[in-house]
Design an enzyme around this catalytic site. Structure first.
Site, PDB file in Angstrom:
ATOM      1  N   LYS A   1       0.850  -1.236   0.068  1.00 46.97           N
ATOM      2  CA  LYS A   1       0.074   0.008  -0.098  1.00 46.97           C
ATOM      3  C   LYS A   1       0.971   1.234  -0.035  1.00 46.97           C
ATOM      4  CE  LYS A   1      -3.531  -2.289   2.875  1.00 46.97           C
ATOM      5  NZ  LYS A   1      -4.048  -2.747   4.016  1.00 46.97           N
TER       6      LYS A   1
ATOM      7  N   GLN B   1      -4.040  -1.345  10.607  1.00 40.42           N
ATOM      8  CA  GLN B   1      -4.096  -2.492   9.786  1.00 40.42           C
ATOM      9  C   GLN B   1      -4.523  -3.966  10.867  1.00 40.42           C
ATOM     10  OE1 GLN B   1      -3.127  -3.181   6.752  1.00 40.42           O
ATOM     11  NE2 GLN B   1      -3.524  -5.353   6.919  1.00 40.42           N
TER      12      GLN B   1
ATOM     13  N   ASP C   1     -10.958   3.061   5.942  1.00 40.35           N
ATOM     14  CA  ASP C   1     -11.277   1.845   5.596  1.00 40.35           C
ATOM     15  C   ASP C   1     -13.083   1.904   5.380  1.00 40.35           C
ATOM     16  OD1 ASP C   1      -9.649  -0.105   4.873  1.00 40.35           O
ATOM     17  OD2 ASP C   1      -8.834  -0.357   7.176  1.00 40.35           O
TER      18      ASP C   1
END
Ligand SMILES: NC(=O)c1ccc[n+]([C@@H]2O[C@H](COP(=O)([O-])OP(=O)(O)OC[C@H]3O[C@@H](n4cnc5c(N)ncnc54)[C@H](OP(=O)(O)O)[C@@H]3O)[C@@H](O)[C@H]2O)c1
Length: 303
Positions: free
Chosen positions: A52, A96, A119
């Protein structure tokens, strides 16, 4: 059968983002800021985060990684999140997952600013999705819909089955498909008659985490197959059973092969399918970049 090529679509999305960031920088002097917090040393998580970061940098996003020790007390992690919540140069924060076991995921995520939740997992953001009141979605479900759009597949009226009900994939995607007028059946490990339900579906989305779980005999001829699963296999007999020839070659060189949750033999019965790797995976990363750009535009009032 047509392949829904996630790599190709993702690279087009990323090129568009890159150009828009150049333009926005010339207008505002600012670039979008994405910070990823990773706790501990889970090798898969580390690999995802590195990927990412590399792509974000390539697109001109100000990407940072904060690496924290696996045994960090919850309070210190929350303090770190709150520092980022106040940081004007960070518009997008990603914690994460999974977190180490001693940390309660929701007790941590609840401290994230909803507007920086890239997210879109926080309850308020999931609520907006349920009510069809947002245009920013969790990255993987958003990636799935973009692949369908790119290939002009209209889900309205289709019988769709979503296998897997995680808050990361299954639940939001089931809502998003419902909002697009698909008739959605959401399944999980307690579902009794899964093969019969899959057989009736025009659109099958699998997010389970079990290699080849949806077998060819379960799938209706002409169905659209979307495979979210990403399973790393290290045993030769499993690789031979579940992986494509290309992944079998990779296994010989690297010692592992990757496959999805839909058995590769099912793809020949489909009208469209997403390969693993090269399907939903690259789309998830592209949509993370797009969400970062959207949050930047919201927070610096460009929209
Ligand atoms: N490509 C990408 O970008 C991407 C992104 C996210 C995830 N993934 C992959 O997608 C997969 C799923 O991820 P996730 O985070 O959603 O997983 P998760 O949180 O582990 O959820 C798995 C879901 O599968 C259901 N399930 C398990 N066994 C089942 C069975 N025998 N029959 C029916 N349903 C069953 C579970 O049911 P219960 O709720 O009843 O336990 C659960 O809802 C993993 O392989 C993951 O690596 C890929």
């Amino acid at each position: 059968m047509n392949i829904l090529d996630g790599r190709q679509i993702a690279s087009e999305i990323q090129e568009g983002i890159k150009q828009e960031i150049i333009q926005l920088k010339s207008q505002t002097g600012k670039t979008p800021g994405l910070t990823v917090i990773i706790v501990g040393e889970n090798p898969a998580s580390q690999a995802y985060v590195r990927k990412k970061h590399k792509i974000a940098q390539k697109l001109g996003i100000n990407s940072k990684i904060i690496e924290l020790k696996a045994d960090i007390p919850a309070r210190q992690l929350i303090d770190q999140i709150q520092i980022l919540n106040r940081d004007a140069d960070t518009q997008a924060i990603l914690v994460q997952l999974p977190l180490p076991e001693h940390l309660n995921t929701w007790e941590i995520l609840d401290h994230l600013s909803p507007e920086k939740d890239v997210d879109r997992f926080l309850p308020v953001n999931l609520g907006h999705i349920l009510l069809n009141r947002t245009h920013i979605f969790p990255c993987t479900p958003a990636g799935v819909l973009r692949m369908l759009d790119y290939n002009q597949i209209d889900v309205s009226g289709l019988n769709a089955i979503m296998v897997g009900r995680s808050f990361i994939v299954g639940k939001p995607l089931a809502s998003m498909l419902t909002n697009r007028n698909a008739t959605v059946t959401l399944c999980h490990s307690k579902t009794r008659n899964l093969p019969e339900l899959v057989q009736q579906a025009d659109l099958v989305v699998a997010a389970i985490g079990k290699p080849g779980f949806i077998t060819a005999d379960m799938v209706k001829k002409g169905a659209i197959l979307i495979d979210v699963g990403q399973n790393f296999l290290y045993q030769e007999n499993q690789v031979l059973e579940y992986c494509t020839e290309m992944q079998q070659q990779k296994f010989k060189k690297k010692g592992y092969g990757i496959t999805g949750d839909i058995h590769i033999k099912a793809f020949s019965k489909s009208s469209h399918y997403t390969p693993v790797p090269g399907g939903v995976g690259p789309m998830t990363v592209a949509l993370l970049m797009e969400n970062t750009l959207q949050l930047f535009k919201q927070q610096v009032h460009i929209e």
